[in-house]
Design an enzyme around this catalytic site. Structure first.
Site, PDB file in Angstrom:
ATOM      1  N   GLU A  77     -12.347  -3.604  -7.391  1.00  0.00           N
ATOM      2  CA  GLU A  77     -13.552  -3.729  -6.335  1.00  0.00           C
ATOM      3  C   GLU A  77     -14.254  -2.399  -6.252  1.00  0.00           C
ATOM      4  O   GLU A  77     -15.058  -1.669  -5.351  1.00  0.00           O
ATOM      5  CB  GLU A  77     -12.307  -2.535  -5.204  1.00  0.00           C
ATOM      6  CG  GLU A  77     -11.121  -1.364  -5.582  1.00  0.00           C
ATOM      7  CD  GLU A  77     -10.195  -1.095  -4.821  1.00  0.00           C
ATOM      8  OE1 GLU A  77     -10.450  -1.168  -3.682  1.00  0.00           O
ATOM      9  OE2 GLU A  77      -9.620  -0.351  -5.973  1.00  0.00           O
TER      10      GLU A  77
ATOM     11  N   CYS B  11      -7.093  -9.215  -2.320  1.00  0.00           N
ATOM     12  CA  CYS B  11      -5.943  -9.167  -1.295  1.00  0.00           C
ATOM     13  C   CYS B  11      -6.758  -8.456  -0.340  1.00  0.00           C
ATOM     14  O   CYS B  11      -6.777  -7.683   1.268  1.00  0.00           O
ATOM     15  CB  CYS B  11      -5.227  -8.394  -1.157  1.00  0.00           C
ATOM     16  SG  CYS B  11      -6.135  -6.829  -2.822  1.00  0.00           S
TER      17      CYS B  11
ATOM     18  N   ARG C 189       0.811  -1.305   0.191  1.00  0.00           N
ATOM     19  CA  ARG C 189      -0.011  -0.237   0.176  1.00  0.00           C
ATOM     20  C   ARG C 189       1.000   1.777  -0.038  1.00  0.00           C
ATOM     21  O   ARG C 189       1.457   1.860   1.041  1.00  0.00           O
ATOM     22  CB  ARG C 189      -1.048   0.123   1.458  1.00  0.00           C
ATOM     23  CG  ARG C 189      -1.920  -1.044   1.466  1.00  0.00           C
ATOM     24  CD  ARG C 189      -2.961  -0.691   2.461  1.00  0.00           C
ATOM     25  NE  ARG C 189      -4.381  -1.600   2.278  1.00  0.00           N
ATOM     26  CZ  ARG C 189      -4.602  -2.655   2.898  1.00  0.00           C
ATOM     27  NH1 ARG C 189      -3.667  -3.056   3.736  1.00  0.00           N
ATOM     28  NH2 ARG C 189      -5.578  -3.135   3.057  1.00  0.00           N
TER      29      ARG C 189
ATOM     30  N   ASN D 218     -12.738  -5.293   0.481  1.00  0.00           N
ATOM     31  CA  ASN D 218     -12.956  -4.761   1.714  1.00  0.00           C
ATOM     32  C   ASN D 218     -13.950  -3.520   0.540  1.00  0.00           C
ATOM     33  O   ASN D 218     -14.610  -3.398   1.567  1.00  0.00           O
ATOM     34  CB  ASN D 218     -11.683  -3.683   1.957  1.00  0.00           C
ATOM     35  CG  ASN D 218     -10.881  -4.920   2.422  1.00  0.00           C
ATOM     36  OD1 ASN D 218     -11.561  -5.802   3.193  1.00  0.00           O
ATOM     37  ND2 ASN D 218      -9.355  -4.722   2.669  1.00  0.00           N
ATOM     38  N   ASP D 219     -12.917  -3.241  -0.365  1.00  0.00           N
ATOM     39  CA  ASP D 219     -14.282  -2.048  -1.014  1.00  0.00           C
ATOM     40  C   ASP D 219     -14.803  -2.645  -1.757  1.00  0.00           C
ATOM     41  O   ASP D 219     -16.327  -2.054  -1.915  1.00  0.00           O
ATOM     42  CB  ASP D 219     -12.947  -0.897  -1.391  1.00  0.00           C
ATOM     43  CG  ASP D 219     -12.466  -0.188  -0.890  1.00  0.00           C
ATOM     44  OD1 ASP D 219     -13.055   0.488  -0.573  1.00  0.00           O
ATOM     45  OD2 ASP D 219     -11.171   0.581  -1.470  1.00  0.00           O
TER      46      ASP D 219
END
Ligand code: PEP
Ligand code: MG
Length: 584
Positions: free
Chosen positions: A437, A508, A301, A460-461
């Site tokens: 995402e 991920c 990141r 996650n998104d």
């Protein structure tokens, strides 16, 4: 009398010890207006307190050696940088000299202002950086309040103690871990805070959000933290202690068993190969990834580089950071994600698109990078240079449509030409992948695959956009649920499309490191998982228990489920059945 308090596990495990209360920095704020003649001495007092805080951090830094210094140094440096932040210091001075506020009122006002900025952030990890501000200002504030007795507030856990506090600064966490602290009970705080990350690396059980801890526990009370079940037991009974001893025996055996997996290949029960990659932000993550036998870095990141300092990191600074990760992985592939800042997270770098009503749907990720091609090109050049030191892939966040991939490829080509003109060495090949995402990219993944060498699914998104549920909003816990069949079908579609196109696809998001999801992801055909390196051994272990063939055959039935509960029930059935089959 036995008392049970509940909290959220930020780092798992159990610990038994004497309580040591660290009272929160009560901000004794003096709100009166200063008279002209008081201003000079007040500025002096403020600066002395800032100096004391700087000295404390400097001393703490000096006491750390070896792995601890590497692990914690970054956090202390981040706090030290905050103390030297020109804007923060200027703001404080002005509040005293122009606004006639006392030093404590100025500190409180700056803290409240910055807290609001961090609170508005979208990413839970970044949001929790607000705690850093709190802790730094708290340190200055208590230096201000106790200028005469600095010794009194020194935090020093004695061996066998469990610290009970409101939140705990990473520097203090590190110092106390080195002094034999056994665990932490925090009445506030977030599982995404630096301290929580450290607690996980130190293997110290930690609970956050244990609301009544400070009011209920007294110094020297015997307490049992059960961060497996999110409980603190004050004055544990003989039965509690027996449970703790049993957990200790099991944990020791489990630790030995998992440690042996660090060098083992990642294979399912029926012998299918799976690749496990690490998500990394800090140097310590790379070390951990190597020591746990990761197949590479699946998600670096890069925005953390931009958030740790004020202003933009230069091409050389970025190059050095990326190269260190590449060298650290010793020839294993490193996937560098380009800047994933959103409007609300971009202030430190000065890139903010201000006034967005809905920043999660705003100019973030690649949208922001394409608005600033010059800044983006600096990053691309730095990555290209680092790619001469080992295998590197570029990963592009928040791709919505094919046109963005085309733009990125054009800018990479130009960066190559610029470097070549400057006589720089260049890597022969560098794969460019898309993060999936955004729902449009997931649904239309076949077209994205035309311009992507590989895919990484950012669940996650993707979950927040598919389920229309803010990933940071606690009130939506039941809706932000990655077990929802509609969401699972979409992930399965992305994986199947990439496999058909014969292109690598990894996942991920957090669920990649959650062993509750391992069977499900395997059933979907996933062969590459990327997770926090702390999870690698658990997932490798889980995979050895799963029959990949049986799960894949059961996949259609799993995804035809009508509810998340049905998914769960069918999954349990399939796993039980595969165990049964294997035994016969
Ligand atoms: C994701 O969205 O799943 C992801 C891995 O990226 P981040 O959590 O950094 O947004
Ligand atoms: Mg994301």
């Amino acid at each position: 009398m036995r008392i049970v308090l509940t909290g959220t596990p930020a780092a798992r495990g159990m610990a038994l010890g004497r309580a040591r209360l660290v009272q929160p920095n009560i901000l004794a704020v003096d709100m009166r207006m200063l008279e002209d003649k008081e201003i000079g001495p007040e500025v002096e007092r403020l600066h002395q307190a800032l100096d004391t805080a700087r000295t404390e951090l400097h001393e703490l830094r000096g006491k750390l050696h070896g792995a601890l210094a590497r692990e914690v140094g970054d956090f202390i440096d981040a706090h030290s940088l905050l103390l030297d932040d020109e804007e923060l210091l200027r703001g404080l001075d002005e509040l005293v000299t122009v606004g006639h506020y006392t030093a404590s009122a100025a500190l409180k006002m700056q803290r409240d202002r910055l807290a609001a900025v961090f609170d508005a952030m979208n990413d839970p990890y970044l949001k929790s950086r607000g705690e850093d501000i709190d802790q730094v200002i708290g340190r200055v504030m208590s230096a201000l309040n106790q200028q005469s007795s600095r010794e009194e507030r020194k935090l020093a856990a004695r061996v066998g103690e469990i610290v009970v506090s409101d939140t705990i600064a990473p520097a203090d966490m590190a110092a106390m871990a080195g002094q034999g602290m056994l665990g932490v009970i925090a009445s506030a705080g977030s599982i995404y805070s630096h301290s929580a990350i450290l607690a996980r690396s130190f293997n110290l059980p930690m609970l956050v959000g244990t609301r009544d801890a400070l009011a209920t526990v007294n110094d020297d009370d015997l307490v049992l933290i059960d961060a497996e079940h999110g409980e603190v037991i004050v004055h544990p009974t003989a039965q509690d202690l027996a449970r703790y001893r049993q957990w200790q025996r099991q944990a020791a055996a489990e630790g030995r068993r998992l440690a042996a997996l660090a060098t083992a290949p990642t294979l399912t029960k029926d012998g299918a190969h799976v690749r496990l990659f690490a998500n990394a932000e800090l140097a310590g993550d790379v070390t951990l990834a190597r020591s746990r036998g990761a197949d590479g870095v699946g998600l670096y990141r890069s925005e953390f580089l931009f958030l740790r300092q004020r202003g933009l990191p230069s091409e050389d600074e970025q190059f050095a950071a990326y190269r260190d990760v590449v060298l650290g992985m010793g020839g294993l592939p490193v996937t560098i994600r380009t800047l994933d800042l959103g409007a609300d997270k971009a202030d430190a770098a000065g890139l903010a698109i201000r006034g967005e009503d809905n920043p999660a749907l705003g100019v973030r990720g690649i949208r922001l990078s394409l608005r600033y091609p010059d800044i983006f090109s600096v990053q691309l050049r730095a990555i290209l240079r680092a790619a001469c030191y080992g295998p590197v892939r570029i990963l592009v966040p928040m791709i919505t449509h094919l046109g963005e991939m085309t733009d990125v490829r054009r800018l990479i080509k130009k960066a190559r030409e610029d470097l070549a003109r400057a006589g720089q060495e260049l890597p022969e090949r560098l794969d460019v992948g898309a993060m999936i995402e955004v729902p449009a990219a997931a649904i239309g993944v076949t077209s994205i695959l035309e311009k992507a060498d590989f895919l990484a699914i950012g669940t996650n998104d993707l979950a927040q956009y598919v389920l229309a549920a803010d990933r940071n909003n606690d009130a939506l816990e039941g809706i932000y649920d990655p077990l929802q069949p509609a969401f699972l079908r979409l992930i399965a579609h992305v994986i199947a499309s990439a496999r058909r196109a014969k292109k690598p696809v990894s996942l991920c998001g957090e669920i990649a490191g959650d062993t509750q999801f391992t069977a499900l992801l395997l059933a979907m055909g996933l062969e590459e998982f990327s997770m926090h390196p702390g999870q690698l051994l658990q997932v490798r272990d889980r995979l050895t228990q799963l029959d990949c063939g049986a799960l894949r055959r059961a996949a259609p039935r799993l995804f035809r489920a009508h509810s998340r509960d049905e998914v769960e029930a069918r999954l349990l059935e399939v796993v039980a059945l595969q165990d049964g089959c294997a035994e016969t």
